[in-house]
Write an enzyme that holds these catalytic residues in place. Structure first.
Site, mmCIF file in Angstrom:
data_model
loop_
_atom_site.group_PDB
_atom_site.id
_atom_site.type_symbol
_atom_site.label_atom_id
_atom_site.label_comp_id
_atom_site.label_asym_id
_atom_site.label_seq_id
_atom_site.Cartn_x
_atom_site.Cartn_y
_atom_site.Cartn_z
ATOM 1 N N SER A 67 3.146 -3.512 8.249
ATOM 2 C CA SER A 67 1.968 -2.663 8.059
ATOM 3 C C SER A 67 1.313 -2.489 9.417
ATOM 4 O O SER A 67 1.950 -1.992 10.346
ATOM 5 C CB SER A 67 1.031 -3.283 7.017
ATOM 6 O OG SER A 67 -0.058 -2.426 6.740
ATOM 7 N N HIS A 110 3.657 0.702 5.925
ATOM 8 C CA HIS A 110 2.529 1.437 5.361
ATOM 9 C C HIS A 110 2.132 2.566 6.307
ATOM 10 O O HIS A 110 1.828 2.323 7.478
ATOM 11 C CB HIS A 110 1.348 0.500 5.114
ATOM 12 C CG HIS A 110 1.663 -0.588 4.135
ATOM 13 N ND1 HIS A 110 1.049 -1.813 4.155
ATOM 14 C CD2 HIS A 110 2.542 -0.636 3.105
ATOM 15 C CE1 HIS A 110 1.515 -2.563 3.175
ATOM 16 N NE2 HIS A 110 2.434 -1.867 2.531
ATOM 17 N N ASP A 114 0.859 -7.603 0.841
ATOM 18 C CA ASP A 114 2.064 -6.929 0.374
ATOM 19 C C ASP A 114 3.306 -7.654 0.891
ATOM 20 O O ASP A 114 3.394 -8.002 2.068
ATOM 21 C CB ASP A 114 2.066 -5.469 0.845
ATOM 22 C CG ASP A 114 3.124 -4.634 0.141
ATOM 23 O OD1 ASP A 114 3.509 -5.003 -0.989
ATOM 24 O OD2 ASP A 114 3.538 -3.615 0.711
#
Length: 212
Positions: free
Chosen positions: A19, A46, A139
């Site tokens: 991310s 992401h 995540d």
């Protein structure tokens, strides 16, 4: 007569989650992998869904592997990196067939590393490697648990080398992590596992396909 040597562990896929700070992390990891990596690499990074992404073009210039945005119903090939497009979950089936979905956000994100890892665990079992790099949030933590529960291997970037520690620390908190190398050493861990696969195939062993 001596009993036959056990079949070495072989790997069929590498799944990577990142991310915040992930473009640098991915460039470092992918740039250190050889072009003849005998497995595909699936990536959830992401991304801002409001803008067209050029991440595949950027990373393609940093690695000997082929890098592209994943397409729905595309079949994976060794030595190719498939990146989840913005605002799509990326899943993989037992035959290496990719699926992109608009299903609900998971922990406020889409694409979700948890969903990718869970699909990899179900499709490949012990032949999967899951890797968590820099990023905020949690995540990937549930996903690495799923991979480990099916006998797969979990690699997490040492949080001390991560630009953002949230995702690596959450993954470590599951207690299911096999390796915690600094960013610059992750490719060597992956390549060592892939080399085991290459040697087994070269000795006449069967590829075997993904575990159900």
């Amino acid at each position: 007569m001596q009993p036959a040597a056990p079949v070495p562990d072989v790997f069929e896929v590498v799944a990577v989650a990142s991310s915040a700070g992930g473009v640098h992390g991915l460039a470092t990891l992918l740039g250190a992998l050889d072009a003849d990596l005998p497995v595909p690499v699936l990536v959830v990074q992401h991304l801002d869904p409001r803008h067209r992404t050029v991440i595949a073009e950027v990373l393609d210039r940093r690695t000997a592997l082929d890098v592209k945005l994943a397409e729905d119903h595309e079949r994976t090939e060794p030595g190719t990196v498939y990146i989840a497009p913005p605002d799509r979950h990326l899943l993989v089936g037992p035959d290496g067939l990719l699926t992109l979905t608009y299903s609900e956000l998971v922990h406020f994100v889409r694409p979700s590393a948890d969903l990718l890892f869970e699909s990899v665990a179900g499709a490949y079992g012990a032949r999967a490697i899951a890797c968590v790099l820099t990023g905020t949030g949690r995540d990937g933590a549930m996903g690495v648990d799923a991979v480990k529960s099916r006998g797969g291997t979990v690699i997490v970037q040492d949080p001390a080398t991560a630009e953002f520690r949230g995702m690596p620390e959450a993954a470590l908190g599951t207690g299911t992590v096999d390796f915690v190398p600094p960013l610059e050493e992750i490719a060597a861990v992956i390549s060592g596992s892939a080399e085991t696969k290459r040697q087994w195939q070269g000795s006449g062993g069967s590829n075997g396909g993904p575990a159900a």
